[in-house]
Motif scaffolding. Structure first.
Motif, PDB file in Angstrom:
ATOM      1  N   LEU A  63       0.835  -1.201   0.000  1.00 40.92           N
ATOM      2  CA  LEU A  63       0.000   0.000   0.000  1.00 40.92           C
ATOM      3  C   LEU A  63       0.870   1.251   0.000  1.00 40.92           C
ATOM      4  O   LEU A  63       0.578   2.222  -0.710  1.00 40.92           O
ATOM      5  CB  LEU A  63      -0.923  -0.010   1.218  1.00 40.92           C
ATOM      6  N   PHE A  64       1.942   1.236   0.772  1.00 39.45           N
ATOM      7  CA  PHE A  64       2.841   2.392   0.803  1.00 39.45           C
ATOM      8  C   PHE A  64       3.410   2.674  -0.580  1.00 39.45           C
ATOM      9  O   PHE A  64       3.429   3.824  -1.039  1.00 39.45           O
ATOM     10  CB  PHE A  64       3.974   2.148   1.800  1.00 39.45           C
ATOM     11  N   SER A  65       3.876   1.633  -1.273  1.00 39.10           N
ATOM     12  CA  SER A  65       4.483   1.840  -2.586  1.00 39.10           C
ATOM     13  C   SER A  65       3.470   2.341  -3.603  1.00 39.10           C
ATOM     14  O   SER A  65       3.814   3.094  -4.515  1.00 39.10           O
ATOM     15  CB  SER A  65       5.136   0.538  -3.074  1.00 39.10           C
ATOM     16  N   LYS A  66       2.202   1.941  -3.454  1.00 38.48           N
ATOM     17  CA  LYS A  66       1.171   2.405  -4.384  1.00 38.48           C
ATOM     18  C   LYS A  66       0.859   3.884  -4.178  1.00 38.48           C
ATOM     19  O   LYS A  66       0.742   4.648  -5.132  1.00 38.48           O
ATOM     20  CB  LYS A  66      -0.105   1.582  -4.196  1.00 38.48           C
ATOM     21  N   VAL A  67       0.713   4.284  -2.923  1.00 31.43           N
ATOM     22  CA  VAL A  67       0.299   5.656  -2.629  1.00 31.43           C
ATOM     23  C   VAL A  67       1.459   6.634  -2.800  1.00 31.43           C
ATOM     24  O   VAL A  67       1.275   7.747  -3.284  1.00 31.43           O
ATOM     25  CB  VAL A  67      -0.265   5.753  -1.198  1.00 31.43           C
ATOM     26  N   ASP A 120       4.755   3.749   7.363  1.00 32.26           N
ATOM     27  CA  ASP A 120       3.411   3.360   7.802  1.00 32.26           C
ATOM     28  C   ASP A 120       3.386   3.279   9.322  1.00 32.26           C
ATOM     29  O   ASP A 120       4.372   3.585  10.000  1.00 32.26           O
ATOM     30  CB  ASP A 120       2.947   2.050   7.149  1.00 32.26           C
ATOM     31  N   VAL A 121       2.252   2.830   9.850  1.00 35.43           N
ATOM     32  CA  VAL A 121       2.043   2.841  11.296  1.00 35.43           C
ATOM     33  C   VAL A 121       2.582   1.587  11.974  1.00 35.43           C
ATOM     34  O   VAL A 121       2.458   1.421  13.184  1.00 35.43           O
ATOM     35  CB  VAL A 121       0.529   3.003  11.597  1.00 35.43           C
ATOM     36  N   GLY A 122       3.227   0.705  11.219  1.00 37.09           N
ATOM     37  CA  GLY A 122       3.678  -0.578  11.751  1.00 37.09           C
ATOM     38  C   GLY A 122       4.603  -0.473  12.942  1.00 37.09           C
ATOM     39  O   GLY A 122       4.583  -1.323  13.840  1.00 37.09           O
ATOM     40  N   ILE A 123       5.426   0.554  13.006  1.00 38.16           N
ATOM     41  CA  ILE A 123       6.392   0.671  14.107  1.00 38.16           C
ATOM     42  C   ILE A 123       5.689   0.871  15.440  1.00 38.16           C
ATOM     43  O   ILE A 123       6.253   0.586  16.503  1.00 38.16           O
ATOM     44  CB  ILE A 123       7.372   1.829  13.841  1.00 38.16           C
ATOM     45  N   GLY A 162      14.669  11.464  11.790  1.00 39.66           N
ATOM     46  CA  GLY A 162      13.542  10.571  11.546  1.00 39.66           C
ATOM     47  C   GLY A 162      12.345  11.346  11.041  1.00 39.66           C
ATOM     48  O   GLY A 162      11.994  12.390  11.588  1.00 39.66           O
ATOM     49  N   VAL A 163      11.717  10.831   9.982  1.00 37.83           N
ATOM     50  CA  VAL A 163      10.538  11.477   9.402  1.00 37.83           C
ATOM     51  C   VAL A 163       9.386  10.485   9.419  1.00 37.83           C
ATOM     52  O   VAL A 163       9.517   9.366   8.923  1.00 37.83           O
ATOM     53  CB  VAL A 163      10.799  11.955   7.958  1.00 37.83           C
ATOM     54  N   VAL A 164       8.271  10.887   9.999  1.00 34.43           N
ATOM     55  CA  VAL A 164       7.071  10.058  10.060  1.00 34.43           C
ATOM     56  C   VAL A 164       6.142  10.500   8.936  1.00 34.43           C
ATOM     57  O   VAL A 164       5.747  11.674   8.874  1.00 34.43           O
ATOM     58  CB  VAL A 164       6.363  10.209  11.419  1.00 34.43           C
ATOM     59  N   GLY A 165       5.802   9.587   8.029  1.00 32.02           N
ATOM     60  CA  GLY A 165       4.963   9.971   6.893  1.00 32.02           C
ATOM     61  C   GLY A 165       4.321   8.764   6.246  1.00 32.02           C
ATOM     62  O   GLY A 165       3.925   7.819   6.919  1.00 32.02           O
ATOM     63  N   GLY A 166       4.239   8.787   4.920  1.00 33.34           N
ATOM     64  CA  GLY A 166       3.638   7.668   4.191  1.00 33.34           C
ATOM     65  C   GLY A 166       2.180   7.482   4.576  1.00 33.34           C
ATOM     66  O   GLY A 166       1.404   8.441   4.677  1.00 33.34           O
ATOM     67  N   THR A 167       1.792   6.224   4.828  1.00 34.64           N
ATOM     68  CA  THR A 167       0.407   5.916   5.196  1.00 34.64           C
ATOM     69  C   THR A 167       0.175   5.995   6.707  1.00 34.64           C
ATOM     70  O   THR A 167      -0.899   5.644   7.182  1.00 34.64           O
ATOM     71  CB  THR A 167       0.015   4.519   4.689  1.00 34.64           C
ATOM     72  N   GLY A 219       1.832  14.842   7.084  1.00 37.91           N
ATOM     73  CA  GLY A 219       0.532  14.175   7.189  1.00 37.91           C
ATOM     74  C   GLY A 219      -0.214  13.992   5.889  1.00 37.91           C
ATOM     75  O   GLY A 219      -1.396  13.621   5.904  1.00 37.91           O
ATOM     76  N   ASP A 220       0.421  14.229   4.734  1.00 34.44           N
ATOM     77  CA  ASP A 220      -0.242  14.078   3.434  1.00 34.44           C
ATOM     78  C   ASP A 220      -0.733  12.648   3.249  1.00 34.44           C
ATOM     79  O   ASP A 220       0.053  11.703   3.326  1.00 34.44           O
ATOM     80  CB  ASP A 220       0.747  14.448   2.330  1.00 34.44           C
TER      81      ASP A 220
END
Length: 783
Positions: A356-360, A399-402, A424-429, A521-522
Motif C-alpha cells: 500500500l505504501f508503494s502504491k500511494v 506506515d504505522v507498523g512501528i 527521523g521522518v514520520v509519513g507515508g500511510t 501528514g499528506d
C-alpha cells in the motif's frame, strides 16, 4: 497461414515486437489506473473495518481484488472481517488465500486455525495452531484454542495431513497482483464462456462480446494478453486446435518456466492427473499447489544456464512475463560486489503494509532513489540491522507498523537513533491509519512530545518562515494544496507548512536530543509533498549530519544510588507504566484500571531504555507499574540495577496486568533476585478465593485504605515469601490455605525492599477489584 500473428510456430517477427512495445506502453498506463482504483477501495475497506462495518469492509476489499488482483494483505483483512461476523467457512477460505500469497503470514494461519476449530475441523486447526507456535513460541493467543481443539478432537483426528497444512511456511508465495494485458477488453467477462476468437485471433466486438476475454482458472495468460490452454501446455488437451476455446500458441509465453522443458511438462502432467483434486479446486489452483510442493532437485537445474544463454533482445522478456509465472526460488540475481559498510543510505521502514505504501507514495520513492541509496525494511530484523549501520543518514517511517507491539524493539532503536543525532521522518500511510490513542502513545511516550492527532482536511498550506527547515531549504514550494492529517499541541516554530491555525499543522519538525523528528501528514502522496519530505530528510538544500550510533549495554549504565535517595523539587506527579510495546493491549484489557488511574494521576509509558532511565530520575515519579513480562527478557537486563536502586531508595515498584498472565517461570526467580535480593518464585497459577491479610503493614497504618474483603479470581501464587509480605492470602478451605504464621505462598505480595516497596498482583484475569489494590500500593485515594 504461417505468417499470421499468433498462429504460426515461428518466433515473433519484427512487426510483432513493435506491437508488443506499443502494448507495453498501454499496459503501464492501464496498470497505473488500476492501482489507483484498487488503492481507493483498500483504504475505504481499512476504515470500514476499523469502524466495525465488516460487511462493508469485505465489499471494499473484494472490489480492490477485482481491480488489481490478489494480495495477502487484502485476503487477511477479509479473513478478519469474516471472523468478526462468525462466517467461519468464508474465514477459512480467505485465510488460505492469504497464505497462498504470503505463506509466512503467521496471523493468517492463526485465524485459519480459529475458523477450523469452530467448523470442528480439529485436525486442521491443531496443525495450524501448532505451526504458529513453532514459528513464534511467544504467540500466546494460540495456546488456549490449541488446547481446546485437542480436548475436543478424537484420537483418530489429531494428525493433520499435508493438505491441512497447505500452504506451509516453506512454500513460495504466489504473485499475481497485476493484469497481463493492456487492451480495453482484456478483462471483459461477458457470460464467463471463453471467447475463441479473442484467444486465437482477434475479437471484433470488444467489450460488447457475449463471451469472456478475461483470465480464468483453466488458462495461463501470455505476453499478448491471450489465454493459453493449461491442458495444452501440459500436453494433454482433449480438444483439437480448432475446437479448444483457448490459445494453443506458446511462443508468447516467457521462455523459462515449467512449460519450457519436456521433462518438466511430463512431471507436471503426471502429478496433475494423479492428484486428488480438492472440492471445487480449479486446474490453475491445482497446478499452483503442485508447483509449491517439494519438487525434484533436477526440476529447475538447468534454468540458470538457460537464462544466461538467452540472447539479449530489444524487448526484455521480463517486461512482458505474466505475473503468475512461478520462477524457481533457487534462481538468484547476478552477484554484485558488496557495498562499503559506511556507504550512506536512507532507511525506509514499512512494517505494516509495504504494498500500500508503494502504491500511494510511488513518486516519493522514485525521487528518493534518484537522490541517494534507499534501503527498504519490511520486517523487524532488517530494520534493526540497518538502524545500527554507520551509513544510515535518515529514517523514513512509511506506515504505522512501528507503533504495533511486535515491532517494539524497532521503535526503541528508532528513538535511540534520533536522540543520538539521527533524523527521523514520520509519513507515508502513517497519517491514514493512526488513531488518536496510538498517535498520543507514539509521540508522548516515545518522545515526550505533546503532539496529538488533529484535524483532517484539504486546503492550501504555506511555508512557515520562522521554521529552521524552511530557512535552510529555499527550494521548498512557497505553498501547495494537500489533504492531510494535522498534529496539534505544537510549539511556535515547529510547523514547517501551516494555514492560519498556529496550534496545528500538517508538516512539522522539532529537535529531540541531538537529532530531529519530523512529520508529514499528506494522505494522498502529492508530488509537492515529495519536496517537503526531501527537505525533512536533509536531501533538498541543506544536509543533516550523520549520527554516531552506539548501543546501550549494562556496562554503559552507571546507577547512582544517591540520585534516588533525596526527594527532588516538586513536579507534576505521574506513574510510569512499563508496557514494553504492549501499551495498547494493556489499555484495552485493563481499561477500567487505566481510566481510573488517569483520573488520579498522570500516566506515562516507558517505551525505550533511555526513556525509562530519564523518567526514573524525574522529580514527579510516584511509582512504576510493570504491565508486561517483556521486562524479564535479556534485552532489558540493563534496567534491572536501575529499577533495584529506585526501589531500595524509597520508590514503589508493582508488577501486574499482562505481566501476571505471561510471566515465564524460568526467568522470574533470577530477575527478582537481581532486582531485590528476594528468593521469590512462581509456585502455580490457579483459581482461588482470596482474602486480605489484616496484619499487613499497609492495612495497619493510620488511615489504612479499604480493600476488597473477598476476591475470586485466577491468580499466580508467589512462593519464598515471609508472612509479613503477603497482602492477600488464600481463604480457608482453598488449596493453598495455611495459617498466617506458616504462609510461604501468596497471590498478592507487597514487601518492604530497602526504603521502598515491591509489589506483585498475581490476578491474571484482572478483576476490577484489583484496581483498588493498585491504588492502595501507590498511595492513591480510592473513589
Amino acid at each position: 497461414m504461417a505468417s499470421r500473428l499468433g498462429e504460426s510456430g515461428t518466433p515473433p517477427s519484427e512487426t510483432a515486437s513493435q506491437e508488443l512495445a506499443i502494448r507495453r506502453k498501454n499496459r503501464d498506463a492501464r496498470r497505473a489506473e488500476l492501482r489507483r482504483r484498487a488503492r481507493e477501495f483498500e483504504v475505504q475497506g481499512y476504515r470500514l473495518l476499523q469502524a466495525g462495518n465488516y460487511d462493508g469492509a469485505i465489499e471494499r476489499f473484494q472490489a480492490a481484488l477485482k481491480s488489481y488482483g490478489s494480495r495477502s494483505a487484502l485476503w487477511f483483512n477479509i479473513t478478519k472481517a469474516h471472523i468478526r461476523l462468525s462466517n467461519w467457512k468464508d474465514a477459512e477460505e480467505a485465510a488460505t488465500k492469504a497464505l497462498m500469497y504470503d505463506p509466512q503470514r503467521t496471523e493468517a494461519r492463526y485465524l485459519r486455525g480459529i475458523a477450523r476449530k469452530e467448523l470442528r475441523k480439529y485436525a486442521g486447526a491443531i496443525g495450524d495452531l501448532e505451526s504458529v507456535l513453532e514459528d513464534q513460541p511467544d504467540y500466546f493467543d494460540a495456546l488456549e484454542p490449541l488446547d481446546d481443539a485437542k480436548r475436543r478432537c478424537s484420537s483418530r483426528q489429531t494428525r493433520a495431513t499435508a493438505d491441512d497444512l497447505w500452504p506451509s511456511g516453506e512454500h513460495e508465495a504466489i504473485d499475481d497482483t497485476e493484469p497481463e494485458s493492456d487492451t480495453s477488453d482484456c478483462l471483459h467477462v461477458g457470460d464467463n464462456v471463453p471467447c475463441q476468437h479473442y484467444n486465437r485471433r482477434a475479437c471484433g466486438f470488444g467489450t460488447q462480446c457475449y463471451h469472456s476475454h478475461a483470465p480464468d482458472e483453466k488458462s495461463w495468460r501470455d505476453r499478448r494478453g491471450k489465454n493459453v490452454c493449461i491442458h495444452f501446455m501440459m500436453g494433454c488437451c482433449q480438444y483439437s486446435d480448432k475446437k479448444c476455446k483457448y490459445s494453443h500458441v506458446m511462443e508468447y509465453l516467457p521462455p523459462f518456466g515449467w512449460w519450457s522443458k519436456p521433462e518438466r511438462k511430463d512431471y507436471i502432467r503426471e502429478n496433475f492427473q494423479a492428484a486428488d483434486r480438492l472440492e471445487q479446486e480449479s486446474p490453475k489452483t491445482l497446478l499452483r499447489r503442485i508447483l509449491h510442493s517439494p519438487l525434484p532437485t533436477w526440476f529447475w537445474r538447468d534454468e540458470e544456464d538457460e537464462i544466461a544463454s538467452y540472447p539479449v533482445v530489444a524487448l526484455p522478456d521480463h517486461l512482458f512475463a505474466p505475473v503468475e509465472y512461478l520462477r524457481s526460488p533457487r534462481i538468484v540475481p547476478p552477484v554484485t560486489p558488496p557495498r562499503p559498510a559506511n556507504e550512506s543510505f536512507v532507511l525506509v521502514l514499512v512494517l505494516d503494509d509495504p504494498d500500500l505504501f508503494s502504491k500511494v507514495h510511488g513518486h516519493l520513492m522514485s525521487t528518493l532513489k534518484s537522490k541517494t541509496r534507499v534501503v527498504i525494511a519490511s520486517n523487524p530484523a532488517t530494520a534493526l540491522s540497518h538502524i545500527e549501520s554507520p551509513g544510515c543518514t535518515a529514517i523514513f517511517l512509511g506506515d504505522v507498523g512501528i507503533a504495533r507491539r511486535p515491532n517494539h524493539a524497532v521503535l526503541t532503536k528508532f528513538v535511540d537513533y534520533i536522540k543520538k543525532g539521527g533524523t527521523g521522518v514520520v509519513g507515508g500511510t502513517f497519517s491514514s491509519f493512526v488513531d488518536g490513542d496510538a498517535a498520543r502513545t507514539f509521540f508522548k511516550d516515545a518522545f515526550d512530545l505533546p503532539w496529538e492527532r488533529g484535524a483532517y482536511f484539504r486546503t492550501t498550506f504555506s511555508r512557515n518562515p520562522s521554521n529552521e527547515i524552511v530557512r535552510r531549504n529555499p527550494s521548498l514550494e512557497a505553498s501547495y494544496s494537500m489533504k492531510a492529517l494535522h498534529l496539534s499541541g505544537l510549539k511556535p516554530g515547529e510547523a514547517v507548512y501551516h494555514d492560519d491555525d498556529e496550534d496545528e499543522a500538517p508538516v512539522v519538525s522539532t529537535i529531540i536530543g541531538k537529532g530531529r523528528l519530523a512529520y508529514i501528514g499528506d494522505v494522498n502522496g502529492e508530488d509537492d509533498s515529495t519536496t517537503a519530505a526531501l527537505a525533512l530528510l536533509g536531501l533538498l538544500d541543506a544536509p543533516h549530519p550523520v549520527p554516531t550510533v552506539t548501543s546501550t549495554s549494562t556496562e554503559s549504565i552507571r546507577v547512582d544510588l544517591q540520585s534516588f535517595a533525596k526527594p527532588k523539587a516538586a513536579s507534576k506527579p505521574f506513574i510510569m507504566v512499563l508496557s514494553q510495546g504492549w501499551e495498547q493491549e494493556f489499555e484495552a484489557q485493563c481499561a477500567e484500571l487505566f481510566s481510573q488511574l488517569k483520573e488520579r494521576v498522570e500516566v506515562l509509558h516507558g517505551l525505550s531504555i533511555d526513556r525509562i532511565l530519564d523518567l526514573l530520575h524525574s522529580p514527579g515519579l510516584g511509582g512504576i507499574f510493570v504491565s508486561s513480562s517483556d521486562i524479564l527478557e535479556e534485552e532489558n537486563a540493563p534496567l534491572v540495577p536501575a529499577l533495584g536502586a529506585y526501589v531500595k531508595s524509597g520508590g514503589i515498584l508493582v508488577f501486574g496486568g499482562l505481566f501476571s498472565a505471561h510471566a515465564r517461570f524460568d526467568k522470574f526467580t533470577g530477575f527478582i533476585r537481581s532486582l531485590s535480593g528476594f528468593d521469590w518464585s512462581i509456585a502455580a497459577c490457579t483459581s482461588s478465593s482470596l482474602v486480605p491479610n489484616g496484619k499487613h503493614a499497609l492495612l495497619t497504618k493510620p488511615g489504612a485504605p479499604s480493600l476488597p474483603q473477598n476476591l475470586q479470581t485466577k491468580t499466580l501464587f508467589i512462593s519464598g515469601i515471609t508472612p509479613d509480605m503477603a497482602l492477600y492470602v488464600a481463604a480457608n478451605g482453598e488449596q493453598y490455605y495455611k495459617p498466617l504464621k506458616q504462609t510461604t505462598k501468596a497471590p498478592i505480595v507487597y514487601a518492604k525492599c530497602g526504603e521502598g516497596w515491591l509489589g506483585i498482583i498475581g490476578d491474571v484475569n484482572w478483576k476490577k477489584e484489583s484496581a483498588q489494590i493498585i491504588f492502595a500500593m501507590f498511595g492513591l485515594k480510592g473513589r
